[in-house]
Motif scaffolding. Structure first.
Motif, PDB file in Angstrom:
ATOM      1  N   PRO A  91      31.220 -31.034 -21.916  1.00  0.00           N
ATOM      2  CA  PRO A  91      29.873 -30.969 -22.477  1.00  0.00           C
ATOM      3  C   PRO A  91      28.766 -31.238 -21.473  1.00  0.00           C
ATOM      4  O   PRO A  91      27.615 -31.464 -21.861  1.00  0.00           O
ATOM      5  N   ASP A  92      29.079 -31.214 -20.175  1.00  0.00           N
ATOM      6  CA  ASP A  92      28.048 -31.438 -19.149  1.00  0.00           C
ATOM      7  C   ASP A  92      27.445 -30.139 -18.645  1.00  0.00           C
ATOM      8  O   ASP A  92      26.659 -30.129 -17.697  1.00  0.00           O
ATOM      9  N   TYR A  93      27.806 -29.021 -19.280  1.00  0.00           N
ATOM     10  CA  TYR A  93      27.302 -27.690 -18.986  1.00  0.00           C
ATOM     11  C   TYR A  93      27.645 -27.227 -17.567  1.00  0.00           C
ATOM     12  O   TYR A  93      26.969 -26.394 -17.006  1.00  0.00           O
ATOM     13  N   GLN A  94      28.714 -27.744 -17.016  1.00  0.00           N
ATOM     14  CA  GLN A  94      29.169 -27.248 -15.721  1.00  0.00           C
ATOM     15  C   GLN A  94      29.818 -25.876 -15.880  1.00  0.00           C
ATOM     16  O   GLN A  94      29.803 -25.057 -14.971  1.00  0.00           O
ATOM     17  N   ARG A 119      36.604 -21.433 -11.111  1.00  0.00           N
ATOM     18  CA  ARG A 119      35.379 -21.441 -10.318  1.00  0.00           C
ATOM     19  C   ARG A 119      35.585 -20.792  -8.961  1.00  0.00           C
ATOM     20  O   ARG A 119      34.623 -20.429  -8.279  1.00  0.00           O
ATOM     21  N   ILE A 120      36.827 -20.640  -8.547  1.00  0.00           N
ATOM     22  CA  ILE A 120      37.145 -20.172  -7.206  1.00  0.00           C
ATOM     23  C   ILE A 120      37.239 -18.653  -7.134  1.00  0.00           C
ATOM     24  O   ILE A 120      36.895 -18.050  -6.115  1.00  0.00           O
ATOM     25  N   LEU A 121      37.719 -17.995  -8.212  1.00  0.00           N
ATOM     26  CA  LEU A 121      37.706 -16.540  -8.243  1.00  0.00           C
ATOM     27  C   LEU A 121      36.263 -16.069  -8.083  1.00  0.00           C
ATOM     28  O   LEU A 121      35.373 -16.519  -8.791  1.00  0.00           O
ATOM     29  N   GLY A 122      36.034 -15.147  -7.172  1.00  0.00           N
ATOM     30  CA  GLY A 122      34.656 -14.759  -6.888  1.00  0.00           C
ATOM     31  C   GLY A 122      33.992 -15.801  -6.001  1.00  0.00           C
ATOM     32  O   GLY A 122      34.649 -16.522  -5.264  1.00  0.00           O
ATOM     33  N   MET A 130      28.721 -26.373  -5.910  1.00  0.00           N
ATOM     34  CA  MET A 130      29.856 -27.261  -5.618  1.00  0.00           C
ATOM     35  C   MET A 130      29.711 -27.797  -4.197  1.00  0.00           C
ATOM     36  O   MET A 130      29.528 -27.015  -3.259  1.00  0.00           O
ATOM     37  N   PRO A 131      29.787 -29.123  -4.026  1.00  0.00           N
ATOM     38  CA  PRO A 131      29.703 -29.693  -2.672  1.00  0.00           C
ATOM     39  C   PRO A 131      30.789 -29.120  -1.768  1.00  0.00           C
ATOM     40  O   PRO A 131      31.924 -28.912  -2.206  1.00  0.00           O
ATOM     41  N   CYS A 202      34.828 -17.765 -13.590  1.00  0.00           N
ATOM     42  CA  CYS A 202      33.896 -18.610 -14.341  1.00  0.00           C
ATOM     43  C   CYS A 202      32.771 -19.100 -13.427  1.00  0.00           C
ATOM     44  O   CYS A 202      33.020 -19.851 -12.482  1.00  0.00           O
ATOM     45  N   PRO A 203      31.536 -18.689 -13.697  1.00  0.00           N
ATOM     46  CA  PRO A 203      30.418 -19.259 -12.933  1.00  0.00           C
ATOM     47  C   PRO A 203      30.288 -20.734 -13.267  1.00  0.00           C
ATOM     48  O   PRO A 203      30.665 -21.174 -14.361  1.00  0.00           O
ATOM     49  N   THR A 204      29.797 -21.504 -12.349  1.00  0.00           N
ATOM     50  CA  THR A 204      29.686 -22.945 -12.578  1.00  0.00           C
ATOM     51  C   THR A 204      28.315 -23.440 -12.176  1.00  0.00           C
ATOM     52  O   THR A 204      27.632 -22.817 -11.355  1.00  0.00           O
ATOM     53  N   THR A 205      27.902 -24.540 -12.776  1.00  0.00           N
ATOM     54  CA  THR A 205      26.583 -25.109 -12.502  1.00  0.00           C
ATOM     55  C   THR A 205      26.721 -26.594 -12.202  1.00  0.00           C
ATOM     56  O   THR A 205      27.139 -27.368 -13.069  1.00  0.00           O
ATOM     57  N   TYR A 206      26.401 -26.975 -10.970  1.00  0.00           N
ATOM     58  CA  TYR A 206      26.390 -28.386 -10.611  1.00  0.00           C
ATOM     59  C   TYR A 206      24.950 -28.878 -10.633  1.00  0.00           C
ATOM     60  O   TYR A 206      24.070 -28.288 -10.024  1.00  0.00           O
TER      61      TYR A 206
END
Length: 246
Positions: A91-94, A119-122, A130-131, A202-206
């Motif tokens: 639920p942190d919208y990552q 998150r790694i595909l693409g 991502m740090p 999967c796109p991700t948002t940090y």
């Protein structure tokens, strides 16, 4: 529902008040039947936000049980509600809930029993913030795991996962850790039982609100990943038996 199969989204929450609403509002309720939120004794307003959103199934841990302990409560409740497809979403919208359709349909149509958002595909991981040290560690650990486990996953460390009820009922989850290593133990159990895993990009948002563990705990997690991978290898080769794979 999809093909008469009940779809339940579980939210393992800890201090997620700032991002919970945004996450919840993107859940596709045209196919999702129930939402379960387990609050792991948060110190913020997560419970208040959950109630304001009208989440029907909210469980509060009176003591912090850890990330793995939270998931155990999530899956137990989802199965008790008769879930056929259970999707674990942070639920942190990552991770974007907009992929729930794709993940759920793969299971509902009996293509795969487990689907993970990678998150790694693409190029989504670094582009999403991502740090770099986490990206490098992710790639190293994944390579090590694929060699020992004999699989070809793009990553083992995503927190966006969908399971059929058959898979969850087959796993010995109670013998897993209550900490972050739970995720890796679970994947090794899945492979040990002979189930296959699909991955979708999967796109991700940090962001500042995204959940994350510090460097020291990341090191502890990394060593745990190596340990679990070796245990699986030894178990698969019948050199030594481990309780979590029984």
């Amino acid at each position: 529902m999809i093909n008469t199969k009940k779809v339940i989204v579980v939210l393992p929450a800890y201090n997620a008040s700032e991002t919970l609403q945004k996450t919840y509002e993107e859940i596709p309720f045209d196919i999702v039947d129930e939402v379960v939120l387990v609050d792991d004794n948060s110190t913020d307003e997560t419970l208040r936000v959950a109630k304001e959103l009208g989440i029907k199934h909210v469980i509060k841990h009176e003591q912090n049980k850890g990330y793995g302990g939270n998931q155990k409560s999530c899956y137990k409740k989802a199965l008790s509600l008769g879930g056929d497809i259970i999707i674990m979403l942070h639920p942190d919208y990552q991770y974007t809930p907009k992929l729930i359709h794709s993940m759920a349909y793969l299971i509902a149509n009996d293509v795969y029993p487990v689907v993970m958002g990678s998150r790694i595909l693409g190029k989504g991981a670094l582009r999403g913030g991502m740090p770099m040290y986490k990206y490098i560690a992710n790639r190293f650990l994944t390579l090590f795991q694929n060699i020992l486990i004999g699989q070809k996953l793009s990553e083992y460390h995503t927190g966006f996962r969908a399971f059929s009820a058959e898979v969850l009922n087959a796993l010995n989850l109670e013998h897993n850790s209550d900490d972050f290593i739970f995720d890796n133990q679970m994947l090794c159990q899945i492979f040990s039982k002979g189930f296959e895993i699909a991955e979708i990009t999967c796109p991700t948002t940090y962001s500042e609100e995204s959940s994350s563990i510090n460097f020291q705990r990341s090191m502890t997690y990394g060593l745990g990943v190596l340990k679990v991978s070796v245990q699986y290898f030894l178990h698969k080769k019948k050199i030594r038996s481990f309780q979590i794979f029984k």
